[in-house]
Write a protein that holds these residues in place. Structure first.
Motif, PDB file in Angstrom:
ATOM      1  N   ARG A   9      13.879   5.386  -3.180  1.00 39.87           N
ATOM      2  CA  ARG A   9      14.228   6.224  -4.320  1.00 39.87           C
ATOM      3  C   ARG A   9      14.193   7.687  -3.892  1.00 39.87           C
ATOM      4  N   ASP A  10      14.457   8.590  -4.822  1.00 41.08           N
ATOM      5  CA  ASP A  10      14.554  10.017  -4.519  1.00 41.08           C
ATOM      6  C   ASP A  10      13.321  10.501  -3.756  1.00 41.08           C
ATOM      7  N   LEU A  11      13.547  11.112  -2.589  1.00 36.36           N
ATOM      8  CA  LEU A  11      12.432  11.531  -1.745  1.00 36.36           C
ATOM      9  C   LEU A  11      11.567  12.592  -2.412  1.00 36.36           C
ATOM     10  N   GLU A  12      12.141  13.399  -3.262  1.00 38.81           N
ATOM     11  CA  GLU A  12      11.393  14.499  -3.871  1.00 38.81           C
ATOM     12  C   GLU A  12      10.735  14.115  -5.187  1.00 38.81           C
ATOM     13  N   LYS A  13      10.826  12.881  -5.558  1.00 39.75           N
ATOM     14  CA  LYS A  13      10.179  12.439  -6.795  1.00 39.75           C
ATOM     15  C   LYS A  13       8.670  12.427  -6.586  1.00 39.75           C
ATOM     16  N   THR A  14       7.943  13.108  -7.462  1.00 39.51           N
ATOM     17  CA  THR A  14       6.493  13.216  -7.332  1.00 39.51           C
ATOM     18  C   THR A  14       5.803  12.233  -8.263  1.00 39.51           C
ATOM     19  N   PHE A  15       4.618  11.829  -7.880  1.00 39.08           N
ATOM     20  CA  PHE A  15       3.859  10.854  -8.650  1.00 39.08           C
ATOM     21  C   PHE A  15       2.430  10.868  -8.130  1.00 39.08           C
ATOM     22  N   LEU A  16       1.565  10.209  -8.848  1.00 45.03           N
ATOM     23  CA  LEU A  16       0.186  10.024  -8.417  1.00 45.03           C
ATOM     24  C   LEU A  16      -0.083   8.533  -8.278  1.00 45.03           C
ATOM     25  N   ALA A  17      -0.930   8.171  -7.355  1.00 48.06           N
ATOM     26  CA  ALA A  17      -1.269   6.766  -7.143  1.00 48.06           C
ATOM     27  C   ALA A  17      -2.542   6.419  -7.899  1.00 48.06           C
ATOM     28  N   ASP A  18      -2.626   5.163  -8.288  1.00 46.31           N
ATOM     29  CA  ASP A  18      -3.821   4.661  -8.953  1.00 46.31           C
ATOM     30  C   ASP A  18      -4.936   4.530  -7.917  1.00 46.31           C
ATOM     31  N   THR A  19      -6.033   5.261  -8.122  1.00 41.70           N
ATOM     32  CA  THR A  19      -7.120   5.266  -7.141  1.00 41.70           C
ATOM     33  C   THR A  19      -8.150   4.170  -7.402  1.00 41.70           C
ATOM     34  N   THR A  20      -7.903   3.344  -8.415  1.00 45.50           N
ATOM     35  CA  THR A  20      -8.828   2.249  -8.705  1.00 45.50           C
ATOM     36  C   THR A  20      -8.658   1.140  -7.670  1.00 45.50           C
ATOM     37  N   VAL A  21      -9.750   0.729  -7.077  1.00 50.44           N
ATOM     38  CA  VAL A  21      -9.721  -0.333  -6.073  1.00 50.44           C
ATOM     39  C   VAL A  21     -10.721  -1.405  -6.460  1.00 50.44           C
ATOM     40  N   SER A  22     -10.250  -2.626  -6.524  1.00 46.66           N
ATOM     41  CA  SER A  22     -11.131  -3.766  -6.782  1.00 46.66           C
ATOM     42  C   SER A  22     -10.950  -4.777  -5.666  1.00 46.66           C
ATOM     43  N   PHE A  23     -12.039  -5.441  -5.312  1.00 43.51           N
ATOM     44  CA  PHE A  23     -12.013  -6.382  -4.207  1.00 43.51           C
ATOM     45  C   PHE A  23     -12.073  -7.814  -4.727  1.00 43.51           C
ATOM     46  N   VAL A  24     -11.404  -8.711  -4.011  1.00 38.94           N
ATOM     47  CA  VAL A  24     -11.389 -10.123  -4.380  1.00 38.94           C
ATOM     48  C   VAL A  24     -12.767 -10.732  -4.133  1.00 38.94           C
ATOM     49  N   ASN A  25     -13.168 -11.615  -5.035  1.00 40.93           N
ATOM     50  CA  ASN A  25     -14.461 -12.270  -4.903  1.00 40.93           C
ATOM     51  C   ASN A  25     -14.583 -12.977  -3.551  1.00 40.93           C
ATOM     52  N   ALA A  26     -15.760 -12.888  -2.946  1.00 41.65           N
ATOM     53  CA  ALA A  26     -15.974 -13.454  -1.614  1.00 41.65           C
ATOM     54  C   ALA A  26     -15.743 -14.960  -1.596  1.00 41.65           C
ATOM     55  N   LEU A  27     -16.119 -15.662  -2.671  1.00 38.87           N
ATOM     56  CA  LEU A  27     -15.905 -17.103  -2.718  1.00 38.87           C
ATOM     57  C   LEU A  27     -14.417 -17.442  -2.737  1.00 38.87           C
ATOM     58  N   VAL A  28     -13.658 -16.625  -3.429  1.00 37.70           N
ATOM     59  CA  VAL A  28     -12.212 -16.846  -3.469  1.00 37.70           C
ATOM     60  C   VAL A  28     -11.607 -16.609  -2.090  1.00 37.70           C
ATOM     61  N   ILE A  29     -12.082 -15.560  -1.410  1.00 36.54           N
ATOM     62  CA  ILE A  29     -11.610 -15.289  -0.051  1.00 36.54           C
ATOM     63  C   ILE A  29     -11.890 -16.476   0.864  1.00 36.54           C
ATOM     64  N   ASP A  30     -13.101 -17.026   0.789  1.00 42.69           N
ATOM     65  CA  ASP A  30     -13.460 -18.170   1.627  1.00 42.69           C
ATOM     66  C   ASP A  30     -12.577 -19.380   1.313  1.00 42.69           C
ATOM     67  N   SER A  31     -12.245 -19.566   0.044  1.00 42.72           N
ATOM     68  CA  SER A  31     -11.373 -20.674  -0.336  1.00 42.72           C
ATOM     69  C   SER A  31      -9.982 -20.491   0.254  1.00 42.72           C
ATOM     70  N   HIS A  32      -9.493 -19.266   0.241  1.00 41.43           N
ATOM     71  CA  HIS A  32      -8.179 -18.990   0.834  1.00 41.43           C
ATOM     72  C   HIS A  32      -8.198 -19.245   2.336  1.00 41.43           C
ATOM     73  N   ILE A  33      -9.283 -18.877   2.989  1.00 37.41           N
ATOM     74  CA  ILE A  33      -9.375 -19.069   4.443  1.00 37.41           C
ATOM     75  C   ILE A  33      -9.355 -20.549   4.788  1.00 37.41           C
ATOM     76  N   GLU A  34     -10.012 -21.375   3.978  1.00 38.98           N
ATOM     77  CA  GLU A  34     -10.037 -22.819   4.231  1.00 38.98           C
ATOM     78  C   GLU A  34      -8.635 -23.431   4.170  1.00 38.98           C
ATOM     79  N   GLN A  35      -7.764 -22.860   3.352  1.00 35.80           N
ATOM     80  CA  GLN A  35      -6.423 -23.407   3.188  1.00 35.80           C
ATOM     81  C   GLN A  35      -5.376 -22.610   3.963  1.00 35.80           C
TER      82      GLN A  35
END
Length: 454
Positions: free
Chosen positions: A236-262
């Motif tokens: 999109r237009d290179l000069e278009k300005t915006f701000l990014a959402d600085t909220t960061v949430s992490f996936v639950n460790a148990l869910v991560i382990d389940s993904h790794i198993e599969q």
């Protein structure tokens, strides 16, 4: 202008410039979901991948599978204009007189023809059946390749998106440091006016204001550059300005382990490798089909018309004919010099190679997942440590502020406490996004990058 007026004027000018610059760059927040939507819709790489999927889908049509007959039409017209002279060589007629020469000038002959032909392969050793299966599996492979392109582009997107978020938070941190320096300069000037400080403290504060102002300007420029980088990914237009959402949430460790198993069942690279093996199986079957006969059906309908001029012995004639023909053919390539045998052997070797490639990829993916998991846990630990470090430096900075007001520490010592807090905040900020990107890389390896919320 005395020193106090100079300092106040300098602070006002710097603050006004910073405020004007900030107003130029302020804009709406670009949510993560909207960024992903724009990427899927506009990114050039994804559009090209989608086009490849569309081509592959077209190739799976029955129109491309040799299952339908071929029908061809032919038509022609011929014109001939001839002048002829017939000499009887002294022959006589019934009355004994020499027969005169017969001259025919401009005799026109026309011929017309038209036909329609049909050819249909009734059986070809199941070659076209396995070729059609290959096209189906190739379409599935192309979809996996498009998915891989989307995953890689999404990682690129969030790498730049979180860079915009990190730089925006850095700007806020640096602006806070600049404000602290401004307040210290004003306080130092008042202390000097009442004989409680010397000019050195004022000069130190002035130097710090300049340094902090430059840091703010550089951070804002870096933020603007990062915004352009993200606009390139979003097409999109290179000069278009915006701000990014600085909220960061992490996936639950148990869910991560389940993904790794599969992961071995969902990793897109391994899925492509399995698809290659399926395609190679059909290639072997197609090669075997070369040893079987081919049975075909043919049919045709033709029309011909010929207009012949009169000749020396015959009158002019017109002939018209219609023909309808049908037939069957069997062709068995009993021996083709060994090409079919070589093709079958090579197909089997290629199948074995695909198995080796799969085993190699499995080992590499397992290694990459183990490394990514370790990097992710390490990044989370560093982020937690940096969070505690910020709290410690905040307490130290607050105490340093109180001690500076009481004259118990120098401005140099206070500046050091301020820099320690600034560095801790910036480092914590970077650690947060480093951990999130490490998580996204791990999710990609497990095949779940497109299935989680951001």
């Amino acid at each position: 202008m005395n020193l106090k007026q100079y300092v106040i004027t300098f602070v006002i000018v710097v603050f006004a410039f910073a405020k004007a610059y900030a107003q130029e760059t302020l804009s709406e927040v670009l949510p993560k979901e909207e960024a992903v939507s724009l990427m899927l819709e506009n990114n050039f790489g994804i559009q090209l991948a989608n086009n490849q999927v569309a081509i592959s889908e077209n190739n799976t049509s029955i129109l491309n599978a040799d299952y339908l007959p071929t029908i061809s039409g032919n038509a022609g017209a011929n014109f001939d204009r001839t002048t002829s002279n017939t000499d009887f060589g002294g022959a006589t007629d019934q009355e004994g007189n020499p027969r005169p020469d017969i001259e025919i000038e401009g005799a026109e002959t026309t011929r017309y023809n038209a036909s329609i032909n049909l050819d249909y392969t009734l059986f070809d050793g199941l070659g076209r059946y396995y070729n059609y299966k290959q096209l189906k599996e190739q379409y599935n492979l192309t979809q996996l390749q498009a998915r891989e392109t989307i995953e890689n582009t999404m990682l690129q997107l969030f790498s730049v998106y979180y860079e915009v978020a990190r730089l925006k938070e850095n700007v806020i941190i640096l602006e806070g440091a600049l404000q602290v320096s401004k307040d210290r300069a004003v306080r130092a000037q008042y202390q000097f006016d009442y004989g409680q400080a010397n000019k050195l403290q004022i000069l130190n504060a002035k130097v710090d204001i300049t340094t902090d102002s430059i840091n703010v300007l550089n951070a804002r420029q870096s933020l603007r550059n990062a915004q352009r980088d993200l606009n390139v990914v979003l097409n999109r237009d290179l000069e278009k300005t915006f701000l990014a959402d600085t909220t960061v949430s992490f996936v639950n460790a148990l869910v991560i382990d389940s993904h790794i198993e599969q992961a071995m069942q969902n990793n897109v690279t391994l899925l492509q490798s399995e698809q290659d093996i399926i395609i190679s199986d059909y290639q072997i079957k197609s090669a075997r089909a070369l040893f079987l006969p081919t049975i075909g059906l043919t049919g045709s309908y033709g029309w011909n018309q010929s207009n012949n001029p009169a000749s020396a012995f015959f009158p002019s004639t017109t002939s018209t004919s219609n023909s309808l023909a049908a037939g069957a053919s069997l062709r068995w390539n009993i021996f083709d010099g060994g090409r079919s045998i070589v093709a079958l052997k090579n197909a089997k070797i290629f199948r074995q190679s695909q198995e080796l490639v799969k085993e190699q990829l499995q080992q590499q993916v397992q290694r990459d997942i183990a490394n990514a998991k370790g990097d992710y846990k390490n990044a989370l630990t560093i982020y937690d440590l940096q969070t505690q470090n910020v709290k410690t430096n905040e307490d130290n900075f607050k105490r340093s502020q109180e001690r500076l007001k009481l004259g118990q520490i120098t401005s140099v010592e206070f500046r050091q406490a301020q820099l320690n807090l600034l560095n801790a905040q910036v480092t914590k900020n970077a650690a947060k996004y480093t951990a999130k990107l490490a998580e996204l890389q791990l999710l990609q390896l497990t095949g779940q990058l497109l299935n989680v919320a951001f």
